[in-house]
Design a protein around this motif. Structure first.
Motif, PDB file in Angstrom:
ATOM      1  N   VAL A 199       5.903 -11.431  48.018  1.00 20.41           N
ATOM      2  CA  VAL A 199       6.172 -11.965  46.683  1.00 20.41           C
ATOM      3  C   VAL A 199       7.676 -12.093  46.451  1.00 20.41           C
ATOM      4  O   VAL A 199       8.154 -13.116  45.938  1.00 20.41           O
ATOM      5  N   TRP A 200       8.437 -11.065  46.825  1.00 16.94           N
ATOM      6  CA  TRP A 200       9.892 -11.096  46.588  1.00 16.94           C
ATOM      7  C   TRP A 200      10.538 -12.232  47.384  1.00 16.94           C
ATOM      8  O   TRP A 200      11.401 -12.942  46.860  1.00 16.94           O
ATOM      9  N   ALA A 201      10.138 -12.405  48.624  1.00 21.31           N
ATOM     10  CA  ALA A 201      10.700 -13.500  49.423  1.00 21.31           C
ATOM     11  C   ALA A 201      10.414 -14.842  48.772  1.00 21.31           C
ATOM     12  O   ALA A 201      11.280 -15.725  48.722  1.00 21.31           O
ATOM     13  N   THR A 202       9.214 -14.993  48.217  1.00 22.31           N
ATOM     14  CA  THR A 202       8.804 -16.269  47.638  1.00 22.31           C
ATOM     15  C   THR A 202       9.564 -16.593  46.355  1.00 22.31           C
ATOM     16  O   THR A 202      10.026 -17.728  46.169  1.00 22.31           O
ATOM     17  N   VAL A 203       9.697 -15.601  45.473  1.00 22.52           N
ATOM     18  CA  VAL A 203      10.279 -15.894  44.153  1.00 22.52           C
ATOM     19  C   VAL A 203      11.754 -15.524  44.054  1.00 22.52           C
ATOM     20  O   VAL A 203      12.417 -15.906  43.090  1.00 22.52           O
ATOM     21  N   VAL A 204      12.273 -14.789  45.041  1.00 18.43           N
ATOM     22  CA  VAL A 204      13.684 -14.412  44.987  1.00 18.43           C
ATOM     23  C   VAL A 204      14.462 -14.973  46.179  1.00 18.43           C
ATOM     24  O   VAL A 204      15.351 -15.807  46.010  1.00 18.43           O
ATOM     25  N   TYR A 205      14.134 -14.547  47.402  1.00 16.63           N
ATOM     26  CA  TYR A 205      14.986 -14.947  48.519  1.00 16.63           C
ATOM     27  C   TYR A 205      15.003 -16.457  48.741  1.00 16.63           C
ATOM     28  O   TYR A 205      16.077 -17.058  48.874  1.00 16.63           O
ATOM     29  N   PHE A 206      13.837 -17.087  48.808  1.00 20.26           N
ATOM     30  CA  PHE A 206      13.824 -18.520  49.092  1.00 20.26           C
ATOM     31  C   PHE A 206      14.594 -19.325  48.042  1.00 20.26           C
ATOM     32  O   PHE A 206      15.419 -20.188  48.397  1.00 20.26           O
ATOM     33  N   PRO A 207      14.401 -19.059  46.732  1.00 20.40           N
ATOM     34  CA  PRO A 207      15.213 -19.773  45.742  1.00 20.40           C
ATOM     35  C   PRO A 207      16.705 -19.452  45.835  1.00 20.40           C
ATOM     36  O   PRO A 207      17.546 -20.355  45.707  1.00 20.40           O
TER      37      PRO A 207
END
Length: 422
Positions: free
Chosen positions: A142-150
């Motif tokens: 979830v963190w990668a999807t909503v934080v790292y990628f953006p």
């Protein structure tokens, strides 16, 4: 036809960066107690498996979408979501078509995948000895999807002729290899998770000793090796800029080792192997955003400052009362901030640094980038971690923590000194 030299350079440096995550597993694994080494290393290897898959499915499409308008308005400008979502496979069709870069775009996608993996893995050090593996995997996805990628879109997605790209890149943020997107991002998330999970049983200064300093030094060595690919590889070609990034990746952490050990000797009376390894990592963190913007002299100054300050910063958790197990905050958050702001004062690239006549403009942009990523990552990581803790549970029980998380969660032991079958 592609430039085979440039293509080989990108692919080799990508492999070097991927090696950093197993190196991190050794570094973190040596720092925890013997009953936690399997759990600690599994958090890194879990990140390799999960984030590698998510990157191919949609991570690259978000991080390097063409949608960013540079005007900071709308979901596309912030998150990079447009018709390219789920389209990394389309790059296969371009793998044999010449581009101006000299390497196929899919090689760049592979290189950036390794950045996503190591960033997520870095967070795990803040919750060592007490996190459930399944809960960690949910958080990581979830963190990668909503934080790292953006955030990777904000920082790494460069405008083309002044158009498009991530909003921080469009503003002129200098972050050559990830001081904001990687280290401030991971350090802020680590702080949030440390607060969500709470302190380990018996948390106090001196209560936890690294069980295997040789593992720590081996991990630091693998990290340092991979970091040459991390920094010099970010030029995406073997040229003068890559050479400058390479020498700074040698000079800054070397100076940081000295800075850390001097403080350690003055404060504690002894210079330790774990201190030397930690100093090297602190210097590597600090030079990451600045490796192509500083002269080697200023790179060494940055290194010795980062080593000394990070050595002092790791004790903040005892004064402020948060249990950042393996000093993700003290090394990655603080080191990332130091390196990012240092650019605004000492960057010779484009004469934007304050001492080169650039004024305060670049320093302001660097500060904005650091604060934006820090707040965004901390808030969302805290919310994601809190929801996981309240639903499926993020932290293991105190009983399992005392007995040993390796056997409780994975059914394995790191060290079997006697075969009971004999």
């Amino acid at each position: 036809m592609f430039d085979q030299g440039n293509t080989a350079y990108v692919l080799i440096t990508a492999a070097m960066v991927l090696l950093m995550t197993p190196g991190l597993a050794f570094f973190y694994g040596g720092l925890v107690k013997a009953k936690s080494v399997i759990s600690m290393m599994m958090l890194s290897f879990g990140a390799i498996g999960l984030i590698g898959v998510l990157w191919v499915l949609y991570g690259y499409s978000i991080a390097f979408s063409n949608s960013g308008s540079g005007n900071f308005v709308g979901i596309q400008g912030w998150f990079g979501i447009d018709s390219t979502l789920f389209s990394l496979n389309a790059l296969v069709d371009q793998a044999h078509s010449a581009t101006a870069t000299g390497y196929p775009t899919i090689a760049f996608a592979a290189f950036q995948a390794t950045f996503a993996i190591i960033t997520v893995a870095l967070i795990s050090g803040a919750i060592a000895d007490r996190a459930k593996f399944g809960a960690w995997m949910v958080f990581a996805g979830v963190w990668a999807t909503v934080v790292y990628f953006p955030v990777a879109n904000w920082v790494f997605n460069l405008p083309v002729k002044g158009v498009g790209g991530g909003w921080l890149a469009h503003m002129g943020l200098i972050d050559f290899a990830g001081g904001t997107a990687v280290h401030i991002n991971a350090g802020s998330a680590g702080l949030a998770l440390a607060l969500v999970l709470g302190k380990r049983v018996g948390f106090a200064k001196g209560a936890y000793k690294p069980h295997n300093p040789p593992f720590v030094m081996l991990g630091a060595g693998l990290l340092w090796f991979g970091w040459f690919g991390f920094n010099a590889g970010s030029e995406l070609g073997a040229d003068g800029t890559a050479s400058l990034a390479f020498i700074n990746t040698l000079a800054a952490p070397a100076a940081a080792v000295l800075g850390w050990l001097i403080i350690e000797k003055l404060r504690d009376g002894k210079a330790t192997s774990v201190g030397a390894a930690s100093g090297a990592v602190a210097g590597l963190v600090a030079i990451t955003p600045a490796c192509a913007a500083l002269t080697p002299f200023w790179g060494m100054v940055l290194g010795i400052v980062a080593g000394a300050v990070c050595c002092l910063a790791v004790d903040l958790k005892f004064k402020l009362g948060f249990d950042d197990s393996l000093d993700v905050v003290g090394v990655h958050l603080i080191g990332g901030i130091i390196g990012t702001l240092f650019i605004g004062i000492f960057a010779y690239q484009g004469s934007v640094g304050l001492i080169y006549g650039g004024g305060f403009k670049q320093l302001g942009i660097q500060a904005l980038g650091a604060i934006s990523v820090m707040v965004y990552s901390f808030v969302l990581a805290f919310v994601i971690g809190w929801i996981i803790q309240k639903t499926m549970g993020f932290r293991i029980t105190n009983e399992d923590e005392i007995a040993g998380i390796d056997t409780a969660v994975h059914g394995e032991e790191g060290y079997v000194l006697l075969d009971e079958r004999v």
